[in-house]
Design an enzyme around this catalytic site. Structure first.
Site, PDB file in Angstrom:
ATOM      1  N   LYS A 169       5.544-103.110 -78.817  1.00  0.00           N
ATOM      2  CA  LYS A 169       5.438-104.218 -79.761  1.00  0.00           C
ATOM      3  C   LYS A 169       5.670-105.583 -79.097  1.00  0.00           C
ATOM      4  CE  LYS A 169       6.723-101.560 -83.915  1.00  0.00           C
ATOM      5  NZ  LYS A 169       7.660-101.512 -85.059  1.00  0.00           N
ATOM      6  N   TYR A 216      -0.823-101.277 -91.061  1.00  0.00           N
ATOM      7  CA  TYR A 216       0.393-101.036 -91.852  1.00  0.00           C
ATOM      8  C   TYR A 216       0.122-100.992 -93.355  1.00  0.00           C
ATOM      9  CZ  TYR A 216       3.508-101.399 -87.797  1.00  0.00           C
ATOM     10  OH  TYR A 216       4.169-101.165 -86.616  1.00  0.00           O
TER      11      TYR A 216
HETATM   12  P1  GDP Z   1       9.231 -96.626 -88.214  1.00  0.00           P
HETATM   13  O1  GDP Z   1       8.363 -95.437 -88.519  1.00  0.00           O
HETATM   14  O2  GDP Z   1      10.584 -96.246 -87.662  1.00  0.00           O
HETATM   15  O3  GDP Z   1       8.534 -97.638 -87.324  1.00  0.00           O
HETATM   16  O4  GDP Z   1       9.572 -97.366 -89.591  1.00  0.00           O
HETATM   17  P2  GDP Z   1       8.680 -97.709 -90.890  1.00  0.00           P
HETATM   18  O5  GDP Z   1       7.359 -97.000 -90.845  1.00  0.00           O
HETATM   19  O6  GDP Z   1       9.560 -97.520 -92.075  1.00  0.00           O
HETATM   20  O7  GDP Z   1       8.432 -99.276 -90.766  1.00  0.00           O
HETATM   21  C1  GDP Z   1       7.400 -99.809 -89.951  1.00  0.00           C
HETATM   22  C2  GDP Z   1       7.939-101.023 -89.225  1.00  0.00           C
HETATM   23  O8  GDP Z   1       8.263-102.044 -90.183  1.00  0.00           O
HETATM   24  C3  GDP Z   1       9.253-100.814 -88.465  1.00  0.00           C
HETATM   25  O9  GDP Z   1       9.101-100.211 -87.207  1.00  0.00           O
HETATM   26  C4  GDP Z   1       9.794-102.227 -88.366  1.00  0.00           C
HETATM   27  O10 GDP Z   1       9.144-102.988 -87.345  1.00  0.00           O
HETATM   28  C5  GDP Z   1       9.396-102.792 -89.741  1.00  0.00           C
HETATM   29  N1  GDP Z   1      10.471-102.617 -90.744  1.00  0.00           N
HETATM   30  C6  GDP Z   1      10.901-101.455 -91.304  1.00  0.00           C
HETATM   31  N2  GDP Z   1      11.887-101.662 -92.198  1.00  0.00           N
HETATM   32  C7  GDP Z   1      12.079-103.007 -92.209  1.00  0.00           C
HETATM   33  C8  GDP Z   1      12.967-103.859 -92.951  1.00  0.00           C
HETATM   34  O11 GDP Z   1      13.776-103.411 -93.769  1.00  0.00           O
HETATM   35  N3  GDP Z   1      12.869-105.208 -92.690  1.00  0.00           N
HETATM   36  C9  GDP Z   1      11.985-105.732 -91.792  1.00  0.00           C
HETATM   37  N4  GDP Z   1      11.931-107.062 -91.600  1.00  0.00           N
HETATM   38  N5  GDP Z   1      11.135-104.952 -91.090  1.00  0.00           N
HETATM   39  C10 GDP Z   1      11.185-103.614 -91.280  1.00  0.00           C
END
Ligand code: GDP
Length: 138
Positions: A10, A50
């Site tokens: 990233k 996303y």
């Molecule tokens: P991952 O599978 O661990 O990457 O997590 P997710 O699929 O839930 O979220 C995708 C991406 O969104 C994460 O890797 C973070 O970069 C971002 N993200 C997730 N949760 C949060 C949050 O609560 N706040 C913010 N600002 N970004 C988040």
């Protein structure tokens, strides 16, 4: 079973010159790089990638962050690749990630968390084809 998954180094990692260290970490873990590119995501690409998070409160911030600088999408291959990458990557929030995981070592916040990793074989297939045509997978 040999399997493929998708990672994205990233923007925070590229900004801090951590690309080489992260690739070395992944190679030490037995991942073979099947395809790689460096690119800057457009807003439309980041929104589409996303899409599943479009209703989440952090969606717009996430899109802004992912388009803030270059990224390195890579297709990786090894046994049990999807689950193993999730383990090596660590929890979403680097503060909660296990020691020595990539997010614990290189992430700085729940958003700027160093790398992406597909969360299921189905999503891995979708995400690999998002960045790479079949002919680029070597
Ligand atoms: P991952 O599978 O661990 O990457 O997590 P997710 O699929 O839930 O979220 C995708 C991406 O969104 C994460 O890797 C973070 O970069 C971002 N993200 C997730 N949760 C949060 C949050 O609560 N706040 C913010 N600002 N970004 C988040």
């Amino acid at each position: 079973m040999t399997e493929r998954t998708l990672t994205i180094i990233k923007p925070d990692s590229v900004e801090k010159n951590n690309v080489g260290a992260i690739i070395a970490h992944l190679e030490r873990e037995g991942f073979r790089i099947v395809a790689a590119r460096m690119m800057r995501l457009t807003e439309a690409q980041a929104r589409a990638f996303y899409e599943v998070h479009r209703e989440r409160p952090f969606y717009d911030d996430l899109v802004a962050y992912m388009t803030s600088g270059p990224v390195w999408p890579m297709c990786l291959e090894r046994e049990n690749a999807v689950v193993h990458l999730r383990e090596v990557m660590g929890a979403t929030n680097p503060a909660e990630a296990n020691e020595e995981t990539i997010r614990a070592l290189y992430g700085e916040s729940i958003e700027r968390n160093a790398i992406h990793g597909s969360d299921s074989p189905e999503n891995a297939a979708r995400e690999i084809s998002f960045f790479f045509p079949e002919t680029d997978l070597v």
